[in-house]
Design an enzyme around this catalytic site. Structure first.
Site, mmCIF file in Angstrom:
data_model
loop_
_atom_site.group_PDB
_atom_site.id
_atom_site.type_symbol
_atom_site.label_atom_id
_atom_site.label_comp_id
_atom_site.label_asym_id
_atom_site.label_seq_id
_atom_site.Cartn_x
_atom_site.Cartn_y
_atom_site.Cartn_z
ATOM 1 N N ARG A 156 0.840 -1.196 0.000
ATOM 2 C CA ARG A 156 0.000 0.000 0.000
ATOM 3 C C ARG A 156 0.875 1.245 0.000
ATOM 4 O O ARG A 156 1.776 1.386 0.813
ATOM 5 C CB ARG A 156 -0.903 0.051 1.227
ATOM 6 N N ARG B 297 -8.008 -0.689 -1.333
ATOM 7 C CA ARG B 297 -6.776 -0.856 -0.555
ATOM 8 C C ARG B 297 -6.447 -2.330 -0.357
ATOM 9 O O ARG B 297 -7.320 -3.125 -0.051
ATOM 10 C CB ARG B 297 -6.948 -0.241 0.831
ATOM 11 N N ASP C 192 -5.561 -1.504 5.121
ATOM 12 C CA ASP C 192 -5.722 -0.209 5.768
ATOM 13 C C ASP C 192 -5.711 -0.463 7.266
ATOM 14 O O ASP C 192 -6.539 -1.224 7.768
ATOM 15 C CB ASP C 192 -7.046 0.437 5.335
ATOM 16 N N ASP D 99 -5.751 1.462 10.911
ATOM 17 C CA ASP D 99 -5.989 2.731 11.588
ATOM 18 C C ASP D 99 -5.818 2.563 13.081
ATOM 19 O O ASP D 99 -6.415 1.657 13.683
ATOM 20 C CB ASP D 99 -7.416 3.232 11.316
#
Length: 165
Positions: free
Chosen positions: A85, A95, A98, A100
């Site tokens: 990524r 994606r 991802d 977070d």
């Protein structure tokens, strides 16, 4: 150094999304002075933003870590980079992975590149529902009790990953 609970949201909609998340969890487990304490079920959700992309596989995990929030975030970004990524200007696009950093207990931050708690937590059922599985009693400033917030926002558009595929 004291350990803190930290909470990570995971998502993928390219390649083999479930495997991308499993691979990322394996890398998180290998972070120094960090241990995964709980992993949610995997959920299917429609993508935010452009609708001409595959559904997402989403999950959350709870970790105990001695890493400072910015160090933990940089480690998560490195996992994303190693998986292929590249963070670009496009928001909400497809994606491979991802990751977070959603919340770190006892820490509120608003720094370039890192806001804790994560700004989007309260509006995203694909974040709140998995998070409520790993930390139902968690209290987050601006959100309240995570389980209550997940119940309030509802499950519209979410299904178990294995049921919908």
């Amino acid at each position: 150094m004291p350990t803190r609970a930290a909470f990570i949201g995971l998502g993928s909609n390219l390649g083999d999304p479930e495997q991308q998340i499993r691979n990322a969890l394996s890398k998180v487990e290998a972070f120094p002075r960090t241990q995964i304490k709980a992993i949610s079920r995997f959920y299917r959700s429609a993508p935010m933003g452009p609708s001409d992309q595959p559904d997402y596989c989403n999950a959350a995990c709870a970790v105990e870590t001695e890493l400072e929030p910015m160090t933990l975030l940089q480690a998560l970004i490195e996992v994303e980079r190693a998986a292929g990524r590249l963070r670009g200007p496009e928001r909400w696009g497809p994606r491979l992975i991802d990751l977070d950093l959603l919340h770190v207990e006892g820490r509120a931050l608003d720094e370039p590149g890192l806001t804790l708690p994560h700004r989007g937590i309260a509006q995203r059922n694909f974040v709140l529902l998995p998070l409520s599985e790993v930390a139902p009693q968690l209290q987050i400033s601006g959100v309240g009790n995570v389980a209550d917030a997940a119940e309030k926002i509802g499950r519209i558009g979410l299904s178990a990953w294995f049921d919908a595929g």
